[in-house]
Design a protein around this motif. Structure first.
Motif, PDB file in Angstrom:
ATOM      1  N   VAL A  12      59.298  67.949  -1.989  1.00 58.82           N
ATOM      2  CA  VAL A  12      58.795  68.694  -3.142  1.00 58.82           C
ATOM      3  C   VAL A  12      57.331  68.351  -3.393  1.00 58.82           C
ATOM      4  CG1 VAL A  12      59.053  69.077  -5.629  1.00 58.82           C
ATOM      5  CG2 VAL A  12      61.076  68.896  -4.188  1.00 58.82           C
ATOM      6  N   LYS A  13      56.999  67.093  -3.230  1.00 63.42           N
ATOM      7  CA  LYS A  13      55.606  66.651  -3.414  1.00 63.42           C
ATOM      8  C   LYS A  13      54.700  67.356  -2.395  1.00 63.42           C
ATOM      9  CE  LYS A  13      52.787  63.517  -5.389  1.00 63.42           C
ATOM     10  NZ  LYS A  13      51.577  63.786  -4.679  1.00 63.42           N
ATOM     11  N   TYR A  14      55.199  67.501  -1.189  1.00 62.54           N
ATOM     12  CA  TYR A  14      54.425  68.190  -0.151  1.00 62.54           C
ATOM     13  C   TYR A  14      54.117  69.624  -0.598  1.00 62.54           C
ATOM     14  CZ  TYR A  14      53.318  70.437   4.299  1.00 62.54           C
ATOM     15  OH  TYR A  14      52.695  71.160   5.291  1.00 62.54           O
ATOM     16  N   ALA A  15      55.113  70.290  -1.165  1.00 66.45           N
ATOM     17  CA  ALA A  15      54.934  71.678  -1.616  1.00 66.45           C
ATOM     18  C   ALA A  15      53.952  71.751  -2.790  1.00 66.45           C
ATOM     19  CB  ALA A  15      56.283  72.273  -2.017  1.00 66.45           C
ATOM     20  N   THR A  16      54.077  70.840  -3.729  1.00 69.77           N
ATOM     21  CA  THR A  16      53.168  70.896  -4.882  1.00 69.77           C
ATOM     22  C   THR A  16      51.734  70.535  -4.469  1.00 69.77           C
ATOM     23  OG1 THR A  16      53.711  68.621  -5.544  1.00 69.77           O
ATOM     24  CG2 THR A  16      54.962  70.381  -6.571  1.00 69.77           C
ATOM     25  N   ASP A  17      51.602  69.623  -3.525  1.00 73.25           N
ATOM     26  CA  ASP A  17      50.257  69.287  -3.027  1.00 73.25           C
ATOM     27  C   ASP A  17      49.638  70.507  -2.348  1.00 73.25           C
ATOM     28  OD1 ASP A  17      50.451  66.747  -3.981  1.00 73.25           O
ATOM     29  OD2 ASP A  17      50.848  65.788  -2.047  1.00 73.25           O
ATOM     30  N   ALA A  18      50.468  71.238  -1.606  1.00 74.39           N
ATOM     31  CA  ALA A  18      49.983  72.440  -0.924  1.00 74.39           C
ATOM     32  C   ALA A  18      49.526  73.476  -1.941  1.00 74.39           C
ATOM     33  CB  ALA A  18      51.091  73.011  -0.030  1.00 74.39           C
ATOM     34  N   LEU A  19      50.330  73.697  -2.941  1.00 71.75           N
ATOM     35  CA  LEU A  19      49.981  74.682  -3.974  1.00 71.75           C
ATOM     36  C   LEU A  19      48.715  74.278  -4.720  1.00 71.75           C
ATOM     37  CD1 LEU A  19      53.539  75.439  -5.401  1.00 71.75           C
ATOM     38  CD2 LEU A  19      51.973  77.144  -4.450  1.00 71.75           C
ATOM     39  N   ALA A  20      48.642  73.012  -5.053  1.00 69.06           N
ATOM     40  CA  ALA A  20      47.460  72.528  -5.772  1.00 69.06           C
ATOM     41  C   ALA A  20      46.215  72.684  -4.911  1.00 69.06           C
ATOM     42  CB  ALA A  20      47.667  71.064  -6.169  1.00 69.06           C
ATOM     43  N   GLU A  21      46.348  72.391  -3.631  1.00 67.31           N
ATOM     44  CA  GLU A  21      45.205  72.514  -2.722  1.00 67.31           C
ATOM     45  C   GLU A  21      44.740  73.964  -2.623  1.00 67.31           C
ATOM     46  OE1 GLU A  21      44.958  69.843   0.839  1.00 67.31           O
ATOM     47  OE2 GLU A  21      45.173  71.759   1.880  1.00 67.31           O
ATOM     48  N   ILE A  22      45.695  74.878  -2.494  1.00 69.37           N
ATOM     49  CA  ILE A  22      45.365  76.314  -2.409  1.00 69.37           C
ATOM     50  C   ILE A  22      44.652  76.756  -3.686  1.00 69.37           C
ATOM     51  CG2 ILE A  22      46.340  78.646  -2.322  1.00 69.37           C
ATOM     52  CD1 ILE A  22      48.661  77.409  -0.644  1.00 69.37           C
ATOM     53  N   ALA A  23      45.226  76.364  -4.819  1.00 72.90           N
ATOM     54  CA  ALA A  23      44.653  76.777  -6.101  1.00 72.90           C
ATOM     55  C   ALA A  23      43.254  76.203  -6.294  1.00 72.90           C
ATOM     56  CB  ALA A  23      45.568  76.333  -7.246  1.00 72.90           C
ATOM     57  N   MET A  24      43.076  74.958  -5.921  1.00 73.23           N
ATOM     58  CA  MET A  24      41.762  74.321  -6.124  1.00 73.23           C
ATOM     59  C   MET A  24      40.707  74.922  -5.196  1.00 73.23           C
ATOM     60  SD  MET A  24      42.442  70.316  -7.058  1.00 73.23           S
ATOM     61  CE  MET A  24      43.687  69.935  -5.860  1.00 73.23           C
ATOM     62  N   MET A  25      41.103  75.222  -3.960  1.00 71.41           N
ATOM     63  CA  MET A  25      40.153  75.830  -3.020  1.00 71.41           C
ATOM     64  C   MET A  25      39.748  77.218  -3.500  1.00 71.41           C
ATOM     65  SD  MET A  25      41.753  74.550   0.618  1.00 71.41           S
ATOM     66  CE  MET A  25      40.800  75.648   1.639  1.00 71.41           C
ATOM     67  N   ARG A  26      40.719  77.937  -4.020  1.00 74.69           N
ATOM     68  CA  ARG A  26      40.427  79.275  -4.525  1.00 74.69           C
ATOM     69  C   ARG A  26      39.504  79.194  -5.748  1.00 74.69           C
ATOM     70  NH1 ARG A  26      40.953  84.563  -2.593  1.00 74.69           N
ATOM     71  NH2 ARG A  26      40.530  85.867  -4.375  1.00 74.69           N
ATOM     72  N   HIS A  27      39.808  78.256  -6.591  1.00 72.98           N
ATOM     73  CA  HIS A  27      39.007  78.090  -7.797  1.00 72.98           C
ATOM     74  C   HIS A  27      37.571  77.701  -7.427  1.00 72.98           C
ATOM     75  CE1 HIS A  27      38.081  77.277 -11.951  1.00 72.98           C
ATOM     76  NE2 HIS A  27      37.702  76.049 -11.654  1.00 72.98           N
ATOM     77  N   ALA A  28      37.447  76.778  -6.474  1.00 76.79           N
ATOM     78  CA  ALA A  28      36.118  76.330  -6.043  1.00 76.79           C
ATOM     79  C   ALA A  28      35.342  77.497  -5.431  1.00 76.79           C
ATOM     80  CB  ALA A  28      36.269  75.197  -5.034  1.00 76.79           C
ATOM     81  N   ALA A  29      36.034  78.318  -4.659  1.00 75.86           N
ATOM     82  CA  ALA A  29      35.378  79.473  -4.028  1.00 75.86           C
ATOM     83  C   ALA A  29      34.894  80.458  -5.083  1.00 75.86           C
ATOM     84  CB  ALA A  29      36.355  80.147  -3.066  1.00 75.86           C
ATOM     85  N   ALA A  30      35.699  80.639  -6.114  1.00 80.16           N
ATOM     86  CA  ALA A  30      35.340  81.572  -7.183  1.00 80.16           C
ATOM     87  C   ALA A  30      34.125  81.071  -7.962  1.00 80.16           C
ATOM     88  CB  ALA A  30      36.524  81.770  -8.122  1.00 80.16           C
ATOM     89  N   VAL A  31      34.107  79.758  -8.190  1.00 74.62           N
ATOM     90  CA  VAL A  31      32.987  79.163  -8.926  1.00 74.62           C
ATOM     91  C   VAL A  31      31.703  79.284  -8.105  1.00 74.62           C
ATOM     92  CG1 VAL A  31      32.048  76.966  -9.763  1.00 74.62           C
ATOM     93  CG2 VAL A  31      34.410  77.588 -10.269  1.00 74.62           C
TER      94      VAL A  31
END
Lengths: 34, 252
Positions: A12-31
């Protein structure tokens, strides 16, 4: 996503880390784009 | 049935943020001629667990039959739902579950082979009607497709009984807590349904800002090897009116 009894906390931690990474990369790209 | 005028039904509203129904609203919807109260116990979309025990305690509801739907293919929603539905009887499996495929393996069928329809060939779509399967591969497959499911169900039930429901629940609760801890406070990431371990099972619909469900699913699969179900259910989440709602039905 759904969890079954055969999953571990590490799975489960692996999945949440993946989701967090995707979200953060997307957010960084948007910024950067702004 | 309602469209055909056989029954009247009342759809009880849910709390938009969590998808939960207020048992009091169910109670208010019950009339003297109410015959059935139908509630989705554990949502396989948002993970919301409805307060079926409280609904069942309602004095008015005891005069009605009521049911809650549960996923049947061993999803975690189903397993977790079991923790509060102790009055559910185990499924009784009988030989009546034999499928058309069993009869389709007769030798006479070999000489009357119908071509498979262009659509649905691979998945047997169109073979659901009663009677022998008419085209391959189903018509030559021995036994019943249901047999696999029945064997799996029996093994699953035995396993759950051995583990105990309480132990499985504790483990699932641990996983849910781990998931919520891992996705909370992440910018641009949200999950739907109850925001916490209460009133939920280990089923999560998540959204990442800037991606639609299919894009997110592709990234999860190709980059991380995580399979998800990117059904376009986002538009059917509880905050939208088409989400499954408890129904109170009566004969007209």
């Amino acid at each position: 996503l759904s969890f079954g009894p055969f999953l571990s906390k590490q799975d489960v931690k692996y999945a949440t880390d993946a989701l967090a990474e995707i979200a953060m990369m997307r957010h960084a790209a948007a910024v950067t784009k702004r | 049935m309602a469209e055909r005028g056989w029954i009247e039904q009342t759809r009880v509203p849910i709390e938009p943020g969590t998808g939960l129904v207020d048992p009091e609203d169910i109670r208010k919807a019950i009339r003297p001629d109410t015959k059935l109260i139908a509630v989705t116990h554990a949502s396989n979309v948002t993970g919301t667990v409805q307060p079926v025990r409280e609904i069942g305690r309602s004095r008015a509801s005891t005069a009605s039959r009521w049911s809650w739907t549960r996923p049947i293919r061993g999803t975690s929603a189903d397993r977790r739902a079991g923790r509060t539905s102790s009055t559910c009887s185990p499924l009784r499996v009988t030989r009546d579950c034999s499928a058309p495929a069993a009869r389709a393996s007769s030798t006479s069928a070999r000489h009357r082979e119908d071509p498979a329809p262009a659509q649905g060939r691979r998945h047997g779509i169109g073979q659901r009607a009663a009677g022998p399967a008419r085209f391959p591969p189903d018509k030559y497959e021995p036994g019943s497709h249901n047999a696999i499911g029945i064997a799996g169900l029996a093994a699953g039930v035995a396993w759950v009984a051995e583990q105990t429901v309480e132990k499985l629940y504790e483990h699932d609760l641990d996983l849910v807590r781990t998931f919520i801890d891992g996705v909370s406070d992440v910018e641009g990431l949200i999950y739907h349904g109850p925001q916490g371990v209460r009133h939920r099972v280990g089923v999560f619909s998540v959204q990442v800002s800037g991606y639609d469900a299919h894009e997110l699913a592709v990234i999860l699969e190709t980059t991380y090897g995580i399979l998800t179900r990117p059904a376009s259910t986002a538009h059917r989440l509880p905050m939208r009116r088409s989400a499954p709602q408890p129904v109170v039905a009566r004969h007209v």
